[in-house]
Write an enzyme that holds these catalytic residues in place. Structure first.
Site, PDB file in Angstrom:
ATOM      1  CG  HIS B 139      35.619  22.724 -24.321  1.00  0.00           C
ATOM      2  ND1 HIS B 139      36.328  23.572 -23.502  1.00  0.00           N
ATOM      3  CD2 HIS B 139      34.619  22.226 -23.557  1.00  0.00           C
ATOM      4  CE1 HIS B 139      35.779  23.581 -22.302  1.00  0.00           C
ATOM      5  NE2 HIS B 139      34.733  22.773 -22.308  1.00  0.00           N
ATOM      6  CG  ASP B 216      39.866  18.448 -26.310  1.00  0.00           C
ATOM      7  OD1 ASP B 216      39.733  17.533 -25.467  1.00  0.00           O
ATOM      8  OD2 ASP B 216      39.202  19.503 -26.270  1.00  0.00           O
ATOM      9  CD  GLN B 219      33.126  15.424 -23.624  1.00  0.00           C
ATOM     10  OE1 GLN B 219      32.483  14.414 -23.348  1.00  0.00           O
ATOM     11  NE2 GLN B 219      33.169  16.472 -22.811  1.00  0.00           N
ATOM     12  CE  LYS B 242      35.338  16.877 -19.861  1.00  0.00           C
ATOM     13  NZ  LYS B 242      34.236  17.659 -19.284  1.00  0.00           N
ATOM     14  CB  CYS B 380      32.849  25.383 -22.692  1.00  0.00           C
ATOM     15  SG  CYS B 380      32.595  25.717 -20.967  1.00  0.00           S
TER      16      CYS B 380
END
Lengths: 150, 424
Positions: B139, B216, B219, B242, B380
């Site tokens: 991202h 990261d 998600q 999220k 993104c």
């Protein structure tokens, strides 16, 4: 007709699938690039001006149905017009797609471009419909830099 | 798929997981919203997830009976608010299986977490000529902070390539690692492709060179059980919104010894132990990195979201979502002219696709008319779009409250898109 039907009218789909004046213009006196970061649409507009008249105009690029059809129909609407007429047409077109009443004194007949009236129901797509026009405007103003809708 | 067809056709209760999706849906008030007169089919969960009533109520209760500033007041409410906020930190510690609550830093979201590490770890410890490794499916928020750092210190960004399925080329990654490598930062689960990367292996390989790794987890956290000690990652960042929590709050986990060695990211109140005009002594972890009044209600709301998710069970969620993604993948890929972007063997919850000769934006507009919310564009992750040679994709992303019936509505919507464009 549903809202989507209003948006994706046959003329628009026709110009999307078979864009007119879709080529690089040799001997163009003006050109500019436009970019819509939201959807990745890219367009380059070329114009050949003589005595303040758009003698020839073309575009290249990739985009959604709305932006491609708008660019294509822009080129067919502007060939042979004066610069002042071109700017007036853009102003009228902009009022159409943003749903503003077109009662301004400089109002010009939109002709086939009226098919874009459905855009006003889809505010997020106004940028798609106006990308090529903004790019042309920059080319005529000789701004030379890339136009971004953001 | 091992579920029997009679049961799956009912689309209600999956006998394999015992997961009652209709009951879960009752917890999310927004799922009753109508869009253009049609039931909302929310398939944009990778952008942000919806919030269960209990999260909404927790935030509202916080403002009704607990609101006060934290860590400084001697009065009753301040103690209440501090306790609620610190309780949330403790829940997050358990959620990630971190060793200490002082390793849990509240930030605004994943983006701020990554920027914090890029600046506070990167500026003192990464020098000219050093290399930072990311992957081709990151991202923008895991690309740009590193590019900014590279410009500041003169380091170089190296990128792990991916294959046509959207899987990391692990051998190529191995070749990128060398004595100049000073940091590795990769997505646990790709937002644009749905790929679950072999992060444990990535971390092991980096550690052989003594290189710290940030994951990261924006998600991954809503879909996969994360154990930062088992992964042995050095930093892990994720976003509350999220994870069925509020926007504007997220978490950076960092190993205590690394965080101790790093200077603060922001200066201000709460991050100090004493201030004079000659010298300021910084506060201890985690407060050293938490300048200013934080998003207290957000943190408390995130704690409630984690409680909620624990109540359902991430394992049940993962099993249900895996089955739903298989169903969706099969149904969408059967539509002629539809190509999936991201077909890794290990995937979760993301179905990115393109439709022949139809731009993703047009797909999105027509689906919206059917009440189906998907994301269209570059997500993104513009380098991912370039890798697959597409300007944009349409992305349906799932959560545990989505149903097979909703996938059927998506599929009918894509067929309608094709009908609209077939007219001419």
């Amino acid at each position: 007709m549903s809202d989507v039907g209003q948006l994706y009218q046959e003329v628009i789909l026709d110009h999307y699938k078979r864009p007119r004046n879709f080529r690089k213009l040799d001997g163009a006196s003006r050109n500019a690039e436009g970019y819509n970061p939201l959807c990745g649409d890219k367009v380059t507009v070329y114009a050949k001006l003589e005595d303040g008249v758009v003698r020839d105009i073309s575009f290249q690029g990739s985009g959604c149905a709305i932006s491609t059809a708008s660019a294509s129909m822009m080129t067919t609407s502007l060939k042979g017009r004066t610069l002042a007429e071109a700017e007036a047409l853009f102003a009228s077109f902009h009022r159409l797609v943003t749903g503003q009443p077109d009662t301004a004194p400089g109002r010009v007949e939109l002709g086939k471009l009226a098919v874009f009236s459905g855009i006003s129901e889809f505010p997020i797509r106004v940028k798609c419909a106006t990308l090529a026009w903004h790019t042309l405007h920059a080319a005529l103003e000789r701004k030379g830099q890339t136009v971004s809708t953001e | 798929m091992t579920t029997s067809s009679t049961l799956t056709e009912k689309g209600r209760r999956d006998c394999l997981t015992g997961f009652d999706v209709e009951k879960v849906r009752e917890d999310f008030p927004i799922l009753k919203v109508k869009v253009h007169g049609k039931p909302l089919v929310y398939l944009d969960n990778a952008a942000t997830a919806q919030k269960p009533q209990v999260v909404i109520d927790t935030i509202s209760t916080y403002y009704m009976v607990e609101n006060s500033n934290i860590h400084r007041g001697i009065h009753f409410l301040s103690l209440q608010a501090t306790r609620a906020y610190e309780d949330a930190r403790d829940k997050i510690k358990h959620f990630l299986n971190a060793s200490h609550t002082r390793e849990i830093i509240f930030v605004r979201g994943t983006t701020e977490g990554i920027n914090l590490v890029a600046q506070s770890y990167g500026r003192p410890f990464i020098k000219e000529g050093d290399e930072i490794v990311i992957s081709a499916m990151e991202h923008h928020s895991n690309i740009v902070p590193w590019q900014m750092l590279c410009e500041q210190v003169g380091a170089k960004l190296r990128v792990i390539p991916i294959d046509d399925d959207g899987e990391l080329l692990i051998d190529e990654y191995g070749k990128l690692l060398n004595q100049r490598t000073k940091f590795v930062s990769v997505a646990h689960l790709s937002n644009a492709l749905g790929t679950i990367s072999p992060v444990k292996q990535i971390i092991e390989m980096a550690h052989r060179f003594g290189v710290p790794v940030l994951l990261d987890g924006a998600q991954a956290t809503p879909h996969l059980k994360v154990d930062v000690q088992d992964l042995d990652c050095d930093f892990y960042a994720f976003s509350g919104h999220k994870l069925f929590g509020p926007t504007g709050v997220g978490v950076l986990y960092g190993k205590a010894d690394l965080l101790e060695a790093m200077p603060p990211y922001h200066g201000g109140g709460d991050m100090i132990s004493s201030v004079t005009f000659e010298k300021t002594l910084y506060n201890v972890l985690p407060y050293k990195f938490e300048a200013g009044t934080p998003n207290i209600a957000g943190g408390v709301g995130l704690g409630a979201a984690i409680d909620y998710l624990n109540g359902i069970g991430l394992e049940a969620v993962a099993t249900y979502e895996h089955e739903l993604l298989s169903y969706a993948t099969e149904a969408v890929s059967q539509i002629p002219g539809v190509r999936l972007i991201g077909t890794a063997k290990q995937k979760a919850c993301v179905l990115s696709f393109v439709v022949d000769d139809i731009h993703a934006h047009d797909v999105g507009t027509i689906l919206d008319e059917e009440g189906v919310a998907i994301r269209t564009g570059h997500h993104c992750a513009m380098p991912v779009m370039q890798r697959f040679g597409v300007p944009a994709t349409a992305r349906a992303s799932l959560a545990f409250y989505n149903t097979r019936k909703e996938i059927d509505t998506l599929v009918a919507g894509i067929r309608k898109v094709k009908e609209v464009f077939a007219d001419v």
